[in-house]
Design an enzyme around this catalytic site. Sequence first.
Site, PDB file in Angstrom:
ATOM      1  N   GLY A   1      11.662  22.719  29.171  1.00 13.98           N
ATOM      2  CA  GLY A   1      11.925  21.336  29.522  1.00 13.98           C
ATOM      3  C   GLY A   1      13.388  21.124  29.797  1.00 13.98           C
TER       4      GLY A   1
ATOM      5  N   VAL B   1      10.828  26.530  24.936  1.00 10.15           N
ATOM      6  CA  VAL B   1       9.997  26.491  23.733  1.00 10.15           C
ATOM      7  C   VAL B   1       9.199  27.794  23.634  1.00 10.15           C
ATOM      8  CG1 VAL B   1       8.219  25.255  22.458  1.00 10.15           C
ATOM      9  CG2 VAL B   1       9.822  23.990  23.905  1.00 10.15           C
TER      10      VAL B   1
ATOM     11  N   LYS C   1      12.352  25.971  19.601  1.00  6.90           N
ATOM     12  CA  LYS C   1      12.947  25.428  20.821  1.00  6.90           C
ATOM     13  C   LYS C   1      14.425  25.805  20.835  1.00  6.90           C
ATOM     14  CE  LYS C   1      11.999  21.500  22.853  1.00  6.90           C
ATOM     15  NZ  LYS C   1      11.865  20.072  23.208  1.00  6.90           N
TER      16      LYS C   1
ATOM     17  N   ASP D   1      14.537   8.930  23.266  1.00  7.94           N
ATOM     18  CA  ASP D   1      14.009   9.556  24.478  1.00  7.94           C
ATOM     19  C   ASP D   1      12.489   9.593  24.436  1.00  7.94           C
ATOM     20  OD1 ASP D   1      14.302  10.726  26.986  1.00  7.94           O
ATOM     21  OD2 ASP D   1      14.325  12.764  26.175  1.00  7.94           O
TER      22      ASP D   1
END
Length: 465
Positions: A21, A26, A41, A139
């Site tokens: 991402g 990940v 991550k 977020d």
Amino acid sequence: MTDEGELIAGRYRLVSRVGRGSMGVVWRAHDERLDRVVAVKQLLIDAGADEADAEEAVLRAMREARVAARVRHPHAIMVHDIVAHQGKPCLVMEFLEAESLTELLTRHGPLRPDQVARVGAQMASALAMAHQEGIVHRDVTPANVLITSDGTAKLADFGISRAVGEGTVTGSGFIVGTPAYLAPEVANGELADFPSDVFSLGATLYFALEGGPPYGTDENPIALLQRVAREEIVPPLHHGPLADVLMRLLERDPGERPTMLAAHAALSAVAEGRPVPSLAVPRQGTRLVSFRRPRMGRRLAVAAMIGVLALCGTILANAMSGGTQQHPGSAAGAQQAPPPESTAQTSTSATETESTDPDAVQGAGCQAQYRVINSWQGGYQVEVTVRNDAPANLNGWSVSWSLPDGHQINNLWDGTLRQRGSSVTVTNANYNAVVKGHGSTSFGLVATVHGNRPAKQVVLTCQEL
């Protein structure tokens, strides 16, 4: 370059890469010390950053991850550990066989309103608990909402976007978050706070319902950010209770948005086909018993205090009701804790929370019902409904009960709390004092439980004032 089979921090063996991402890569990994599957991550640090800035980013990520690790909720991804590897911070989290809301919509298209409401209620439940702890997500986006095959939704990356500097640079400074789902005030350069999480949740659910974010998309993030900061959203094409709730979550003025607690109540009602409770902004007469913020550096602490003072009139919510249900559209199977709302459906709380007594002691026309509607390890949330069974108006009321040993009320809204020892009395606020004949009102609270305290029955006394 990190590869399969590599050992992180002498403990976490990377098995396979499962995703990438904007904030990192990940991996599925094996915790060799505890013999369990975890997700690792590896957070990305700006490649153009100098050594000092990169080191500061790592330290910031460590601090933010410790804050994120405080979030313990059935609908939030749990953070187990934060370590450094090859000069980059690595977040160790629970592993969930699931797909993001973005991936789900790519495969199936927009969801039905009841599905969107169920996902939203689960997300709002986790965010409400985080807000109670003083934690802002910053977020909330479809990419951070993970959904399993049985419809359980979990929110990932609490506070991590800020830790790694994810965001966009504008004339107002550095903006944290994903532009398409930012609140207008954040797009204008203000600090993200509780109301901005409410907006981002609304924008995420708008995407799930309509198939696109409320301000549309643009390959130029600066142009999109300016649109968010200056323009009005496009009203959803869908009509009905969910669309009405989303428009309230997406108010441009943060002071006009409901709290996350009220959002949870409204979304739960939509998911269950019940009347949607009022999403009016709390007015004078409510009272916050206590509020905690995480420790921060000197500059952030001052900013946080200003934010708390500015928001003290809007941090309270209408009482919540109902719980989330399983969402039928989703991804691969997983194991996870059952949602806390399952306890509310039976009017019985978890082991460390209180149970309800629908036949509480009543006054002349005044009746009260106590219901645990959400619970987690060490805490729970309650809605108390005050009903007037007489034909004449009730012009003031109070509800009293004994607080079980080891239980403590931390937050109360839509009423005024008086407590002496274990004796608790809540009197009406100015705006909900009058209860029309055969009508009702409500108030809510959040409480904590200390130690292994067994569940106890709560007997209420409702009196007309």
